[in-house]
Design a protein around this motif. Structure first.
Motif, PDB file in Angstrom:
ATOM      1  N   MET A  47      32.658 -65.694  -1.652  1.00 27.08           N
ATOM      2  CA  MET A  47      32.433 -66.688  -0.602  1.00 27.08           C
ATOM      3  C   MET A  47      31.290 -67.654  -0.894  1.00 27.08           C
ATOM      4  O   MET A  47      31.075 -68.599  -0.136  1.00 27.08           O
ATOM      5  CB  MET A  47      32.119 -65.956   0.712  1.00 27.08           C
ATOM      6  N   ASP A  48      30.529 -67.419  -1.979  1.00 27.32           N
ATOM      7  CA  ASP A  48      29.285 -68.170  -2.181  1.00 27.32           C
ATOM      8  C   ASP A  48      28.515 -68.157  -0.859  1.00 27.32           C
ATOM      9  O   ASP A  48      28.143 -69.192  -0.314  1.00 27.32           O
ATOM     10  CB  ASP A  48      29.569 -69.602  -2.637  1.00 27.32           C
ATOM     11  N   CYS A  49      28.287 -66.952  -0.349  1.00 27.94           N
ATOM     12  CA  CYS A  49      27.901 -66.755   1.043  1.00 27.94           C
ATOM     13  C   CYS A  49      26.483 -67.205   1.379  1.00 27.94           C
ATOM     14  O   CYS A  49      26.115 -67.295   2.549  1.00 27.94           O
ATOM     15  CB  CYS A  49      28.058 -65.284   1.408  1.00 27.94           C
ATOM     16  N   GLY A  50      25.663 -67.468   0.366  1.00 29.33           N
ATOM     17  CA  GLY A  50      24.289 -67.877   0.652  1.00 29.33           C
ATOM     18  C   GLY A  50      23.337 -66.712   0.815  1.00 29.33           C
ATOM     19  O   GLY A  50      22.122 -66.875   0.744  1.00 29.33           O
ATOM     20  N   HIS A  55      24.045 -59.215  -5.722  1.00 30.25           N
ATOM     21  CA  HIS A  55      23.304 -59.282  -6.992  1.00 30.25           C
ATOM     22  C   HIS A  55      21.813 -59.006  -6.838  1.00 30.25           C
ATOM     23  O   HIS A  55      21.034 -59.276  -7.742  1.00 30.25           O
ATOM     24  CB  HIS A  55      23.565 -60.617  -7.701  1.00 30.25           C
ATOM     25  N   THR A  56      21.419 -58.447  -5.728  1.00 31.33           N
ATOM     26  CA  THR A  56      20.025 -58.056  -5.524  1.00 31.33           C
ATOM     27  C   THR A  56      19.970 -56.552  -5.308  1.00 31.33           C
ATOM     28  O   THR A  56      20.179 -56.067  -4.200  1.00 31.33           O
ATOM     29  CB  THR A  56      19.412 -58.795  -4.322  1.00 31.33           C
ATOM     30  N   ILE A  73      26.568 -62.554  -9.905  1.00 28.66           N
ATOM     31  CA  ILE A  73      27.962 -62.318  -9.532  1.00 28.66           C
ATOM     32  C   ILE A  73      28.648 -63.543  -8.934  1.00 28.66           C
ATOM     33  O   ILE A  73      29.742 -63.917  -9.379  1.00 28.66           O
ATOM     34  CB  ILE A  73      28.049 -61.092  -8.597  1.00 28.66           C
ATOM     35  N   PRO A  74      28.058 -64.216  -7.940  1.00 34.86           N
ATOM     36  CA  PRO A  74      28.741 -65.395  -7.397  1.00 34.86           C
ATOM     37  C   PRO A  74      28.989 -66.472  -8.452  1.00 34.86           C
ATOM     38  O   PRO A  74      30.017 -67.162  -8.418  1.00 34.86           O
ATOM     39  CB  PRO A  74      27.780 -65.894  -6.313  1.00 34.86           C
ATOM     40  N   GLU A  75      28.080 -66.588  -9.414  1.00 40.00           N
ATOM     41  CA  GLU A  75      28.234 -67.607 -10.448  1.00 40.00           C
ATOM     42  C   GLU A  75      29.422 -67.310 -11.340  1.00 40.00           C
ATOM     43  O   GLU A  75      30.259 -68.176 -11.595  1.00 40.00           O
ATOM     44  CB  GLU A  75      26.947 -67.723 -11.272  1.00 40.00           C
ATOM     45  N   TRP A  76      29.507 -66.070 -11.858  1.00 35.41           N
ATOM     46  CA  TRP A  76      30.631 -65.833 -12.761  1.00 35.41           C
ATOM     47  C   TRP A  76      31.959 -65.607 -12.035  1.00 35.41           C
ATOM     48  O   TRP A  76      33.016 -65.818 -12.612  1.00 35.41           O
ATOM     49  CB  TRP A  76      30.363 -64.770 -13.819  1.00 35.41           C
ATOM     50  N   ASN A  77      31.921 -65.265 -10.758  1.00 33.28           N
ATOM     51  CA  ASN A  77      33.169 -65.275  -9.983  1.00 33.28           C
ATOM     52  C   ASN A  77      33.728 -66.693  -9.880  1.00 33.28           C
ATOM     53  O   ASN A  77      34.930 -66.927 -10.049  1.00 33.28           O
ATOM     54  CB  ASN A  77      32.926 -64.716  -8.573  1.00 33.28           C
ATOM     55  N   CYS A 114      28.877 -56.317  -0.622  1.00 36.71           N
ATOM     56  CA  CYS A 114      29.526 -57.632  -0.557  1.00 36.71           C
ATOM     57  C   CYS A 114      29.655 -58.078   0.904  1.00 36.71           C
ATOM     58  O   CYS A 114      30.111 -57.317   1.764  1.00 36.71           O
ATOM     59  CB  CYS A 114      30.906 -57.554  -1.208  1.00 36.71           C
ATOM     60  N   VAL A 115      29.243 -59.314   1.191  1.00 37.35           N
ATOM     61  CA  VAL A 115      29.276 -59.815   2.570  1.00 37.35           C
ATOM     62  C   VAL A 115      30.703 -59.849   3.114  1.00 37.35           C
ATOM     63  O   VAL A 115      30.934 -59.578   4.300  1.00 37.35           O
ATOM     64  CB  VAL A 115      28.623 -61.212   2.646  1.00 37.35           C
ATOM     65  N   LEU A 116      31.655 -60.148   2.258  1.00 32.04           N
ATOM     66  CA  LEU A 116      33.052 -60.150   2.700  1.00 32.04           C
ATOM     67  C   LEU A 116      33.461 -58.770   3.209  1.00 32.04           C
ATOM     68  O   LEU A 116      34.314 -58.650   4.098  1.00 32.04           O
ATOM     69  CB  LEU A 116      33.964 -60.595   1.549  1.00 32.04           C
ATOM     70  N   GLY A 117      32.812 -57.723   2.672  1.00 29.14           N
ATOM     71  CA  GLY A 117      33.137 -56.356   3.065  1.00 29.14           C
ATOM     72  C   GLY A 117      32.740 -56.006   4.484  1.00 29.14           C
ATOM     73  O   GLY A 117      33.075 -54.922   4.970  1.00 29.14           O
TER      74      GLY A 117
END
Length: 494
Positions: A47-50, A55-56, A73-77, A114-117
């Motif tokens: 989601m590039d959730c901000g 990744h922390t 992770i968001p970058e390579w996704n 993961c925020v989507l989770g």
């Protein structure tokens, strides 16, 4: 973010593994790859959730939440979604020396946070990671990169598990001459002899990386047992610095009646001997075999699962896995909120294989073993279990209480103790002379990694206690950074 609505349009999807009945016939890895179109769709779900907790890496309630090595992770996704695979590989290697290892054996705490989770199945981060690095090898993008300049400094790394390998790789990048000492006959430590071949292929994955590291200038010395055939003094006399990465290999025992019987082994005795046999000529030559035996595995973690999967491939007669903890819920409990690691029920590969053959999950919960019973030859033939209940004692601590009348005798000609590890083996630490903490680990502050001996550092499980492969890589990289700073007065290592 290339696909703002990706997390709405696409459902979580994973490649279909080889079937349990098929894969137990060999020792090959059982995961398939997905086609590129589907992988890019899975990357689009990020989601590039901000607020990328993924990744922390942090410890929350004693468990990893997010990636301990801070994978981008968001970058390579996003790069995978765009089809920019080479660039995705570059991003992956910025933080992770060995994504081919973590993409196979890491439990993926990143996905748990993961925020989507929060309200949907999380992004398939681990699968995408494995796809990126495997494509990198296939395309020839992963090549030896020896340093342009050598510093003239010599560093010894004791232990070639994930901490030792990542430490050696980083120190070599800094230009130091690195020698890795490994007591086994092959390098890799836990990666070689602690994890079965069907989870992490030794020749195609582990030794491939070792060969690359050798081509980059790193020297590996095997069958090197410090205090036995290697004098501890050489590290202080012949090297400018030493990093101890020996792991936490002292297994937890079960000192009950009958423990001395033949046929009762620590899990790593069983797993290590099996992998050595697979590499040397075939599992049928393994010194410890489960073939046609009633097998009982004591312990419900990853090591226990590996014992289950290995026993299934031997062709065991029956299998029971004993777990002292209660069965986890199917969904997060109220006291296990996001972004904590989700403590939920799942069947791993070993349990799937046992269920396919014997009809049910082999695990028995809230149960412990009271005694082992032997035959006339002194070999275990059965064991007695009892159900337990967790209750608070006078100090407010939860302890297991046996439930009268729940004793049960179970057949067992092979018992495997997979109850975790107590810490590093002490003989080597005494030989070198480093100070230990109250838990018997090497005393060295996190993020500094310096021991009580000047120029000697410690990283991985021998410093922090039993943990994940990804934490070992984190520590190996961190110790390399501080070792480089000690040697040069500054460091450019991340």
């Amino acid at each position: 973010m290339g696909k703002p609505t990706g997390f709405i349009e696409y459902l979580r999807e994973l490649p279909v593994d080889r079937t349990p009945t098929e894969r137990v016939k060999d020792w090959k890895e059982f995961h398939h790859h997905m086609e590129e179109k589907k992988l890019r769709q899975q990357g689009a779900r990020c989601m590039d959730c901000g607020i990328p907790f993924c990744h922390t890496g942090k410890l929350i309630s004693g468990m990893a939440s997010g990636c301990p090595i801070n994978n981008l992770i968001p970058e390579w996704n996003d790069l995978v979604y765009r089809g920019l695979w080479h660039e995705a590989l570059d991003r992956l290697h910025k933080t992770n020396n060995f994504p081919d290892f973590t993409g196979r054996v890491c439990p993926a705490p990143c996905e748990g946070s993961c925020v989507l989770g929060l309200n949907n199945p999380p992004v398939t981060i681990k699968n995408i990671e494995a796809a990126i690095i495997d494509r990198g090898w296939e395309e020839g993008w992963v090549v030896p990169e020896p340093p342009a300049v050598r510093t003239g400094k010599k560093v010894a790394v004791i232990g070639s598990g994930p901490a030792g390998l990542s430490c050696a790789a980083q120190l070599n990048k800094a230009g130091h001459s690195v020698t890795v000492f490994e007591r086994a006959d092959r390098p890799g430590g836990l990666l070689m002899y602690g994890i079965p071949n069907m989870k992490l292929d030794k020749k195609e994955v582990v030794l491939r990386r070792i060969k690359q590291m050798e081509q980059e200038g790193i020297k590996f010395i095997c069958n090197a047992n410090v205090g036995d055939n290697v004098e501890p003094q050489i590290f202080l006399k012949e090297y400018d610095a030493t990093v101890i990465c020996t792991g936490a290999t002292q297994p937890r025992d079960l000192p009950i009646e009958g423990r001395q019987l033949k046929g009762v082994y620590f899990a790593m005795e069983f797993l290590g001997a099996n992998t050595k046999a697979v590499l040397d000529g075939g599992a049928e030559h393994a010194l410890i075999s489960a073939q046609k035996k009633d097998v009982v595995v004591i312990g419900g973690g990853d090591t226990g699962t590996d014992c289950v999967g290995t026993s299934m491939r031997h062709g065991c007669k029956s299998l029971v896995q004993i777990e002292i903890l209660p069965k986890p819920p199917t969904e997060r409990a109220a006291d296990n909120p996001w972004p904590e690691w989700p403590k939920v029920y799942k069947m791993d590969y070993g349990q799937e294989e046992a269920a396919a053959k014997f009809g049910a999950d082999p695990r028995v919960y809230l149960t412990t073993v009271k005694k082992f019973v032997g035959d006339e030859q002194g070999h275990v033939k059965e064991l007695v279990t009892v159900e337990i209940k967790w209750e608070k004692n006078e100090k407010g601590q939860f302890i297991p209480k046996e439930q009268p009348g729940t004793e049960q005798t179970r057949p067992a000609q092979l018992v495997l103790l997979a109850m975790g590890f107590l810490g590093p083996e002490q003989a080597l630490l005494k030989e070198i002379g480093v100070e230990t903490d109250p838990r018997s680990n090497i005393k060295a502050e996190h993020e500094k990694y310096t021991t009580s001996i000047k120029g000697v550092f410690a990283a991985g499980d021998c410093r922090r206690g039993q943990s994940l492969v990804v934490w070992a890589i984190n520590e190996g990289r961190g110790a390399a950074r501080e070792c480089d700073r000690y040697l040069m007065g500054y460091t450019d290592l991340p």
